[in-house]
Design an enzyme around this catalytic site. Sequence first.
Site, PDB file in Angstrom:
ATOM      1  N   ASN A 261       8.687  -6.159  -5.502  1.00 49.09           N
ATOM      2  CA  ASN A 261       8.500  -6.600  -6.616  1.00 49.09           C
ATOM      3  C   ASN A 261       9.139  -5.603  -7.929  1.00 49.09           C
ATOM      4  O   ASN A 261       9.421  -6.420  -8.665  1.00 49.09           O
ATOM      5  CB  ASN A 261       6.936  -6.724  -6.895  1.00 49.09           C
ATOM      6  CG  ASN A 261       6.814  -8.245  -5.600  1.00 49.09           C
ATOM      7  OD1 ASN A 261       7.121  -9.560  -5.887  1.00 49.09           O
ATOM      8  ND2 ASN A 261       6.006  -7.612  -5.418  1.00 49.09           N
TER       9      ASN A 261
ATOM     10  N   ARG B 149      -4.456   7.931  -4.789  1.00 45.73           N
ATOM     11  CA  ARG B 149      -4.354   8.444  -3.716  1.00 45.73           C
ATOM     12  C   ARG B 149      -2.858   9.602  -3.932  1.00 45.73           C
ATOM     13  O   ARG B 149      -1.214   9.225  -4.194  1.00 45.73           O
ATOM     14  CB  ARG B 149      -3.627   8.674  -2.139  1.00 45.73           C
ATOM     15  CG  ARG B 149      -5.067   7.320  -2.027  1.00 45.73           C
ATOM     16  CD  ARG B 149      -4.941   6.826   0.103  1.00 45.73           C
ATOM     17  NE  ARG B 149      -6.079   5.759  -0.175  1.00 45.73           N
ATOM     18  CZ  ARG B 149      -5.492   4.552   0.479  1.00 45.73           C
ATOM     19  NH1 ARG B 149      -4.338   5.474   1.419  1.00 45.73           N
ATOM     20  NH2 ARG B 149      -5.965   3.786   1.109  1.00 45.73           N
TER      21      ARG B 149
ATOM     22  N   GLU C  61       1.872  -9.439   7.998  1.00 44.05           N
ATOM     23  CA  GLU C  61       0.913  -8.193   8.982  1.00 44.05           C
ATOM     24  C   GLU C  61       0.501  -9.542   9.806  1.00 44.05           C
ATOM     25  O   GLU C  61      -0.202  -9.167  10.924  1.00 44.05           O
ATOM     26  CB  GLU C  61       0.157  -7.619   8.339  1.00 44.05           C
ATOM     27  CG  GLU C  61       0.788  -5.910   8.221  1.00 44.05           C
ATOM     28  CD  GLU C  61       0.040  -5.197   6.697  1.00 44.05           C
ATOM     29  OE1 GLU C  61       0.175  -5.633   5.733  1.00 44.05           O
ATOM     30  OE2 GLU C  61      -0.759  -3.816   6.932  1.00 44.05           O
TER      31      GLU C  61
ATOM     32  N   HIS D 101      -0.690   1.258   8.813  1.00 50.65           N
ATOM     33  CA  HIS D 101       0.499   0.547   7.956  1.00 50.65           C
ATOM     34  C   HIS D 101       1.508  -0.100   9.331  1.00 50.65           C
ATOM     35  O   HIS D 101       2.258  -0.402   8.780  1.00 50.65           O
ATOM     36  CB  HIS D 101       1.418   0.907   6.634  1.00 50.65           C
ATOM     37  CG  HIS D 101       0.605   0.934   5.695  1.00 50.65           C
ATOM     38  ND1 HIS D 101       1.237   2.099   5.208  1.00 50.65           N
ATOM     39  CD2 HIS D 101      -0.546   0.216   5.097  1.00 50.65           C
ATOM     40  CE1 HIS D 101       0.375   1.770   3.117  1.00 50.65           C
ATOM     41  NE2 HIS D 101      -0.712   1.155   3.542  1.00 50.65           N
TER      42      HIS D 101
ATOM     43  N   ASN E 150      -8.604  -9.496   8.784  1.00 53.37           N
ATOM     44  CA  ASN E 150      -8.571  -8.665   8.312  1.00 53.37           C
ATOM     45  C   ASN E 150     -10.196  -8.521   7.866  1.00 53.37           C
ATOM     46  O   ASN E 150     -10.265  -9.254   6.503  1.00 53.37           O
ATOM     47  CB  ASN E 150      -7.682  -8.311   7.236  1.00 53.37           C
ATOM     48  CG  ASN E 150      -7.709  -7.063   6.784  1.00 53.37           C
ATOM     49  OD1 ASN E 150      -8.492  -6.337   7.246  1.00 53.37           O
ATOM     50  ND2 ASN E 150      -6.823  -6.854   6.099  1.00 53.37           N
TER      51      ASN E 150
ATOM     52  N   HIS F   2       6.552   0.979   3.500  1.00 51.84           N
ATOM     53  CA  HIS F   2       5.649   0.458   2.874  1.00 51.84           C
ATOM     54  C   HIS F   2       5.255   1.010   1.701  1.00 51.84           C
ATOM     55  O   HIS F   2       4.466   1.729   1.569  1.00 51.84           O
ATOM     56  CB  HIS F   2       5.270   0.093   3.567  1.00 51.84           C
ATOM     57  CG  HIS F   2       3.507  -0.759   3.717  1.00 51.84           C
ATOM     58  ND1 HIS F   2       3.442  -1.890   4.522  1.00 51.84           N
ATOM     59  CD2 HIS F   2       2.310  -0.085   2.878  1.00 51.84           C
ATOM     60  CE1 HIS F   2       2.156  -2.320   3.977  1.00 51.84           C
ATOM     61  NE2 HIS F   2       1.420  -1.335   3.006  1.00 51.84           N
TER      62      HIS F   2
ATOM     63  N   ARG G  99      -7.352  -6.521  12.258  1.00 51.08           N
ATOM     64  CA  ARG G  99      -6.549  -5.732  11.717  1.00 51.08           C
ATOM     65  C   ARG G  99      -7.632  -5.052  12.405  1.00 51.08           C
ATOM     66  O   ARG G  99      -8.900  -4.615  11.945  1.00 51.08           O
ATOM     67  CB  ARG G  99      -6.135  -6.054  10.907  1.00 51.08           C
ATOM     68  CG  ARG G  99      -4.930  -5.314  10.076  1.00 51.08           C
ATOM     69  CD  ARG G  99      -5.831  -5.054   8.876  1.00 51.08           C
ATOM     70  NE  ARG G  99      -4.981  -3.229   8.685  1.00 51.08           N
ATOM     71  CZ  ARG G  99      -5.362  -2.446   7.506  1.00 51.08           C
ATOM     72  NH1 ARG G  99      -5.340  -3.348   6.166  1.00 51.08           N
ATOM     73  NH2 ARG G  99      -4.889  -1.195   7.638  1.00 51.08           N
TER      74      ARG G  99
HETATM   75  P1  ADP Z   1      -2.431  -2.952  -0.943  1.00 45.98           P
HETATM   76  O1  ADP Z   1      -1.606  -1.968  -0.417  1.00 45.98           O
HETATM   77  O2  ADP Z   1      -3.325  -3.045  -1.454  1.00 45.98           O
HETATM   78  O3  ADP Z   1      -2.107  -3.703   0.439  1.00 45.98           O
HETATM   79  P2  ADP Z   1       0.290  -4.354  -2.223  1.00 45.98           P
HETATM   80  O4  ADP Z   1       1.008  -4.454  -0.959  1.00 45.98           O
HETATM   81  O5  ADP Z   1      -0.162  -5.847  -2.212  1.00 45.98           O
HETATM   82  O6  ADP Z   1      -0.951  -3.660  -1.929  1.00 45.98           O
HETATM   83  O7  ADP Z   1       1.249  -4.235  -3.456  1.00 45.98           O
HETATM   84  C1  ADP Z   1      -0.043  -4.325  -4.266  1.00 45.98           C
HETATM   85  C2  ADP Z   1       0.585  -2.905  -5.583  1.00 45.98           C
HETATM   86  O8  ADP Z   1       2.250  -4.077  -6.039  1.00 45.98           O
HETATM   87  C3  ADP Z   1      -0.371  -3.413  -7.389  1.00 45.98           C
HETATM   88  O9  ADP Z   1      -1.069  -2.703  -7.122  1.00 45.98           O
HETATM   89  C4  ADP Z   1       1.390  -3.541  -8.107  1.00 45.98           C
HETATM   90  O10 ADP Z   1       0.871  -1.914  -8.067  1.00 45.98           O
HETATM   91  C5  ADP Z   1       2.551  -3.375  -7.524  1.00 45.98           C
HETATM   92  N1  ADP Z   1       3.134  -4.767  -7.827  1.00 45.98           N
HETATM   93  C6  ADP Z   1       2.713  -6.400  -7.447  1.00 45.98           C
HETATM   94  N2  ADP Z   1       3.331  -7.019  -7.492  1.00 45.98           N
HETATM   95  C7  ADP Z   1       4.459  -6.273  -8.261  1.00 45.98           C
HETATM   96  C8  ADP Z   1       5.830  -6.383  -9.279  1.00 45.98           C
HETATM   97  N3  ADP Z   1       5.989  -7.791  -9.675  1.00 45.98           N
HETATM   98  N4  ADP Z   1       6.351  -5.117  -9.959  1.00 45.98           N
HETATM   99  C9  ADP Z   1       5.877  -4.044  -9.885  1.00 45.98           C
HETATM  100  N5  ADP Z   1       4.791  -4.125  -8.382  1.00 45.98           N
HETATM  101  C10 ADP Z   1       4.008  -5.076  -8.479  1.00 45.98           C
END
Ligand code: ADP
Length: 392
Positions: free
Chosen positions: A330, A236, A379, A177, A7, A203, A88
């Site tokens: 999460n 966004r 991914e 996505h 990526n 997602h 990617r």
């Molecule tokens: P991207 O869209 O950049 O690939 P990710 O899918 O990795 O991002 O998501 C990142 C986001 O996930 C972080 O900005 C945060 O908002 C959220 N995040 C990560 N861990 C946690 C957690 N333990 N609790 C709440 N939100 C979380």
Amino acid sequence: MKILSVNAGSSSLKFQLYEMPEEQVLISGVFERIGIDNSFYTIKLNGEKIKKEADLPDHKKAFEILVNELIDNKVIASCDEVKAIGHRTVQGGEKYDHTVVIDEDVINDMIKYSPLAPLHNPAAITGIKAAQEVFKGALQTAVFDTAFHATMDEVNYMYPVPYEWYTKYGVRKYGMHGTSHRFVSMRINQILGREDTKVITCHIGNGASISAVVNGKCIDTSMGLTPNAGVMMGSRCGDIDCSIVPYIMEQTGMTTKEIDNELNKKSGLLGISGVSSDSRDIEDGIKTGNEKCILAQDMYVRRIINYIAMYYVEMGGADAIVFTAGVGENSISTRKQIVDGLAALGIKLDDEANNCRGKENLISSEDSSVKCYVIPTDEELMIARDTYELTK
Ligand code: ADP
């Protein structure tokens, strides 16, 4: 067979090397600050994480260092062992509804579609060209983020604007996505044990999109011509009244670039809370009673609920709702707020089951009308699988 999943960003390069078809990750990592000062890379191998500083003038140098690391760490004996590389790639326009082997035509198409993904397509092309120079014998594939959404019908992908905006400028919904939505919708069908399913895949990460997937095929998705459509995201805005744009430009004298920047980088959770685009910071703010954080979170959740409800109606019901990506995997409290907000559809959470992070789990109660799952996305693995298929 060793397959590399890549990526490439404008100044970064993420990689994961797989042994296929076993789907075993041999090594993974990321090169950062390529073409800038203080560049470095991190590698994960045998459960250990190593960080090293290195001069990284371009992506080619990053791939050369990667080859040396693979050989030094005895992952491969020579460069030729990497048989294929999957890249990617974000925007494949209307033409690409599946992963393809890269040739000159594919590169030219990616250049043609670059105005639709000005940050992503040029970076992917840089990564592809660098990989072609370093891994001369390897098959290279392009895995398009838009491909999974190519099955939408025109009622869903057209915008109600003058028709020639579509024919002349390609204005339509493409969605993003797709590799993640495809991965989790394949996995949920495995879990449900059948293919004739109606699934809503959420997602929700820093960027966020929701898809309606019937029998494994996407029929609708929340992102649009660009990733700044659909639900509210970290920074966004997602869907807004489009007339806000000319109105604010007139009021402030902002240029198109400036307002685009505000809507992509200074809106969403960050714009409303004034605190952060990261859900974790918003959750902390809510705990201390920060009213803007509470408002931001409520707006964020409301929009996700609305999309789920819309797709539920569009599909005539749903078998499952899947939560994935950073927030979806999460954030226990965000999932709870979303599922609780779907009570009118008979969807119910099992609070104990929902108390989980980053692992596959059924989180709805036994009497819920729709099963809700957390499924971590992958991914990179999807890219490796597609690429492996094309080596056959
Ligand atoms: P991207 O869209 O950049 O690939 P990710 O899918 O990795 O991002 O998501 C990142 C986001 O996930 C972080 O900005 C945060 O908002 C959220 N995040 C990560 N861990 C946690 C957690 N333990 N609790 C709440 N939100 C979380």
